[in-house]
Design a protein around this motif. Structure first.
Motif, PDB file in Angstrom:
ATOM      1  N   ALA A   1     -63.863  40.385  19.042  1.00 34.49           N
ATOM      2  CA  ALA A   1     -63.686  39.105  19.729  1.00 34.49           C
ATOM      3  C   ALA A   1     -64.219  37.993  18.840  1.00 34.49           C
ATOM      4  O   ALA A   1     -65.221  38.163  18.133  1.00 34.49           O
ATOM      5  CB  ALA A   1     -64.428  39.115  21.067  1.00 34.49           C
ATOM      6  N   MET A   2     -63.535  36.838  18.896  1.00 32.74           N
ATOM      7  CA  MET A   2     -63.908  35.703  18.051  1.00 32.74           C
ATOM      8  C   MET A   2     -63.746  34.401  18.824  1.00 32.74           C
ATOM      9  O   MET A   2     -63.145  34.363  19.895  1.00 32.74           O
ATOM     10  CB  MET A   2     -63.039  35.672  16.781  1.00 32.74           C
ATOM     11  CG  MET A   2     -63.166  36.905  15.912  1.00 32.74           C
ATOM     12  SD  MET A   2     -62.302  36.721  14.326  1.00 32.74           S
ATOM     13  CE  MET A   2     -63.408  35.547  13.500  1.00 32.74           C
ATOM     14  N   ARG A   3     -64.264  33.335  18.234  1.00 32.60           N
ATOM     15  CA  ARG A   3     -64.050  32.000  18.789  1.00 32.60           C
ATOM     16  C   ARG A   3     -63.964  30.986  17.658  1.00 32.60           C
ATOM     17  O   ARG A   3     -64.458  31.205  16.546  1.00 32.60           O
ATOM     18  CB  ARG A   3     -65.170  31.592  19.738  1.00 32.60           C
ATOM     19  CG  ARG A   3     -66.514  31.364  19.046  1.00 32.60           C
ATOM     20  CD  ARG A   3     -67.470  30.579  19.932  1.00 32.60           C
ATOM     21  NE  ARG A   3     -68.825  30.530  19.368  1.00 32.60           N
ATOM     22  CZ  ARG A   3     -69.725  29.616  19.700  1.00 32.60           C
ATOM     23  NH1 ARG A   3     -69.441  28.681  20.590  1.00 32.60           N
ATOM     24  NH2 ARG A   3     -70.930  29.624  19.159  1.00 32.60           N
ATOM     25  N   THR A   4     -63.310  29.859  17.956  1.00 36.03           N
ATOM     26  CA  THR A   4     -63.309  28.684  17.091  1.00 36.03           C
ATOM     27  C   THR A   4     -64.070  27.587  17.827  1.00 36.03           C
ATOM     28  O   THR A   4     -63.811  27.346  19.004  1.00 36.03           O
ATOM     29  CB  THR A   4     -61.871  28.217  16.800  1.00 36.03           C
ATOM     30  OG1 THR A   4     -61.169  29.267  16.137  1.00 36.03           O
ATOM     31  CG2 THR A   4     -61.874  26.992  15.913  1.00 36.03           C
ATOM     32  N   TYR A   5     -65.028  26.944  17.138  1.00 32.83           N
ATOM     33  CA  TYR A   5     -65.798  25.886  17.791  1.00 32.83           C
ATOM     34  C   TYR A   5     -66.228  24.835  16.785  1.00 32.83           C
ATOM     35  O   TYR A   5     -66.197  25.057  15.568  1.00 32.83           O
ATOM     36  CB  TYR A   5     -67.014  26.464  18.512  1.00 32.83           C
ATOM     37  CG  TYR A   5     -68.139  26.940  17.618  1.00 32.83           C
ATOM     38  CD1 TYR A   5     -69.257  26.133  17.366  1.00 32.83           C
ATOM     39  CD2 TYR A   5     -68.128  28.208  17.040  1.00 32.83           C
ATOM     40  CE1 TYR A   5     -70.305  26.566  16.568  1.00 32.83           C
ATOM     41  CE2 TYR A   5     -69.165  28.655  16.235  1.00 32.83           C
ATOM     42  CZ  TYR A   5     -70.253  27.829  15.999  1.00 32.83           C
ATOM     43  OH  TYR A   5     -71.284  28.255  15.195  1.00 32.83           O
TER      44      TYR A   5
ATOM     45  N   GLU B   1     -72.303  22.489  21.019  1.00 26.23           N
ATOM     46  CA  GLU B   1     -71.142  23.269  20.605  1.00 26.23           C
ATOM     47  C   GLU B   1     -69.993  23.091  21.595  1.00 26.23           C
ATOM     48  O   GLU B   1     -70.209  23.029  22.802  1.00 26.23           O
ATOM     49  CB  GLU B   1     -71.500  24.756  20.524  1.00 26.23           C
ATOM     50  CG  GLU B   1     -72.519  25.086  19.443  1.00 26.23           C
ATOM     51  CD  GLU B   1     -72.832  26.569  19.384  1.00 26.23           C
ATOM     52  OE1 GLU B   1     -72.221  27.349  20.150  1.00 26.23           O
ATOM     53  OE2 GLU B   1     -73.707  26.956  18.586  1.00 26.23           O
ATOM     54  N   HIS B   2     -68.766  23.049  21.060  1.00 26.11           N
ATOM     55  CA  HIS B   2     -67.564  22.946  21.875  1.00 26.11           C
ATOM     56  C   HIS B   2     -66.597  24.042  21.426  1.00 26.11           C
ATOM     57  O   HIS B   2     -66.052  23.975  20.318  1.00 26.11           O
ATOM     58  CB  HIS B   2     -66.914  21.573  21.727  1.00 26.11           C
ATOM     59  CG  HIS B   2     -67.805  20.438  22.105  1.00 26.11           C
ATOM     60  ND1 HIS B   2     -67.844  19.921  23.391  1.00 26.11           N
ATOM     61  CD2 HIS B   2     -68.712  19.730  21.375  1.00 26.11           C
ATOM     62  CE1 HIS B   2     -68.727  18.940  23.438  1.00 26.11           C
ATOM     63  NE2 HIS B   2     -69.259  18.791  22.234  1.00 26.11           N
ATOM     64  N   SER B   3     -66.406  25.045  22.265  1.00 25.07           N
ATOM     65  CA  SER B   3     -65.509  26.150  21.932  1.00 25.07           C
ATOM     66  C   SER B   3     -64.069  25.741  22.229  1.00 25.07           C
ATOM     67  O   SER B   3     -63.752  25.334  23.348  1.00 25.07           O
ATOM     68  CB  SER B   3     -65.877  27.404  22.735  1.00 25.07           C
ATOM     69  OG  SER B   3     -67.165  27.855  22.369  1.00 25.07           O
ATOM     70  N   LEU B   4     -63.202  25.862  21.234  1.00 25.50           N
ATOM     71  CA  LEU B   4     -61.817  25.429  21.359  1.00 25.50           C
ATOM     72  C   LEU B   4     -60.846  26.582  21.545  1.00 25.50           C
ATOM     73  O   LEU B   4     -59.792  26.411  22.147  1.00 25.50           O
ATOM     74  CB  LEU B   4     -61.408  24.618  20.120  1.00 25.50           C
ATOM     75  CG  LEU B   4     -62.239  23.382  19.825  1.00 25.50           C
ATOM     76  CD1 LEU B   4     -61.710  22.691  18.576  1.00 25.50           C
ATOM     77  CD2 LEU B   4     -62.218  22.421  21.005  1.00 25.50           C
ATOM     78  N   GLN B   5     -61.179  27.743  21.010  1.00 27.14           N
ATOM     79  CA  GLN B   5     -60.270  28.882  21.077  1.00 27.14           C
ATOM     80  C   GLN B   5     -61.084  30.170  21.153  1.00 27.14           C
ATOM     81  O   GLN B   5     -62.128  30.299  20.506  1.00 27.14           O
ATOM     82  CB  GLN B   5     -59.367  28.916  19.838  1.00 27.14           C
ATOM     83  CG  GLN B   5     -58.343  30.043  19.843  1.00 27.14           C
ATOM     84  CD  GLN B   5     -57.574  30.133  18.528  1.00 27.14           C
ATOM     85  OE1 GLN B   5     -57.917  29.505  17.533  1.00 27.14           O
ATOM     86  NE2 GLN B   5     -56.531  30.951  18.506  1.00 27.14           N
ATOM     87  N   LEU B   6     -60.604  31.094  21.950  1.00 26.05           N
ATOM     88  CA  LEU B   6     -61.163  32.437  22.023  1.00 26.05           C
ATOM     89  C   LEU B   6     -60.068  33.421  21.647  1.00 26.05           C
ATOM     90  O   LEU B   6     -58.883  33.140  21.843  1.00 26.05           O
ATOM     91  CB  LEU B   6     -61.688  32.738  23.426  1.00 26.05           C
ATOM     92  CG  LEU B   6     -62.743  31.790  23.995  1.00 26.05           C
ATOM     93  CD1 LEU B   6     -63.046  32.155  25.444  1.00 26.05           C
ATOM     94  CD2 LEU B   6     -64.012  31.828  23.164  1.00 26.05           C
ATOM     95  N   GLY B   7     -60.455  34.566  21.124  1.00 32.82           N
ATOM     96  CA  GLY B   7     -59.450  35.564  20.768  1.00 32.82           C
ATOM     97  C   GLY B   7     -60.030  36.961  20.749  1.00 32.82           C
ATOM     98  O   GLY B   7     -61.195  37.162  20.388  1.00 32.82           O
TER      99      GLY B   7
END
Length: 207
Positions: free
Chosen positions: A72-76, A84-90
């Motif tokens: 699992a990953m995220r873009t922030y 922090e502001h998380s923009l995408q999860l995957g």
């Protein structure tokens, strides 16, 4: 010849298994022949990240398309106040990237971070773009993916302007099925634009 791959529980994830997952994923959208598959295999790069390790950091330029085969990953991004502001999860069979940096060649202001031990297939930009000319199926596939990413971004912007927090939470659960339990609560909260405490309230309301 590549077969339909179904991973057994506790089975080690080999590079061959990862490639088969990517092939199956692409075949959901476009037809691939054996020459297409051989060309894809020739440019595939395999990476493994530890929990909290970053694939991309601010100041760097995204040079790969990244397909998650396990984990699992995220873009922030981090604002001027340090929030922090998380923009995408995957998770498995999702693509994750800073598309703005990838498409424009500009330095990223994002972090792309592993939330678990994660395996990836990375497709280098220069080699992938060359593949678009040689094997048109891949050009069609990634055009569809980038179109979908643009639509998803616009939908999320409109959602933030028009939906209340509870509606955003319900939409999150629909879009990211089975992800919520794998992601720390503060990251889900930052994705939704609420505090962790308010996320607890939304969860109780949902129950």
């Amino acid at each position: 010849m590549y077969h339909i791959y179904e991973r057994r529980k506790n089975e080690p994830l080999t590079t061959e298994n990862q490639l088969e997952l990517l092939i199956q994923h692409i075949r959901k959208e476009v037809e691939l022949n054996q020459d297409d598959i051989a060309a894809l295999a020739s440019i595939a790069r395999y990476s493994r990240l530890n929990k909290k390790e970053c694939l991309l950091q601010p100041g760097k330029i995204s040079q790969h398309m990244n397909f998650i085969t396990e984990g699992a990953m995220r873009t922030y991004y981090v604002d001027d106040t340090g929030q922090e502001h998380s923009l995408q999860l995957g998770v498995e069979e999702w693509w994750i990237n800073d598309l703005h940096s990838y498409l424009t060649g500009a330095q990223s202001n994002m972090y792309v971070q592993a939330l678990e031990k994660t395996n990836l297939i990375r497709l280098p930009k220069a080699e992938l773009e060359n593949l678009f000319f040689l094997r048109p199926a891949f050009s069609h596939f990634f055009r569809l993916k980038i179109q979908s990413a643009y639509v998803a971004l616009q939908e999320r912007m409109l959602e933030k302007m028009s939906d209340n927090a509870f509606e955003r939470y319900q939409n999150f659960r629909k879009k990211y099925r089975n992800i919520e339990q794998r992601v720390p609560q503060y990251i889900v909260a930052s994705y939704l634009g609420v505090t962790p405490e308010f996320l607890s309230h939304l969860r109780n309301k949902h129950r």
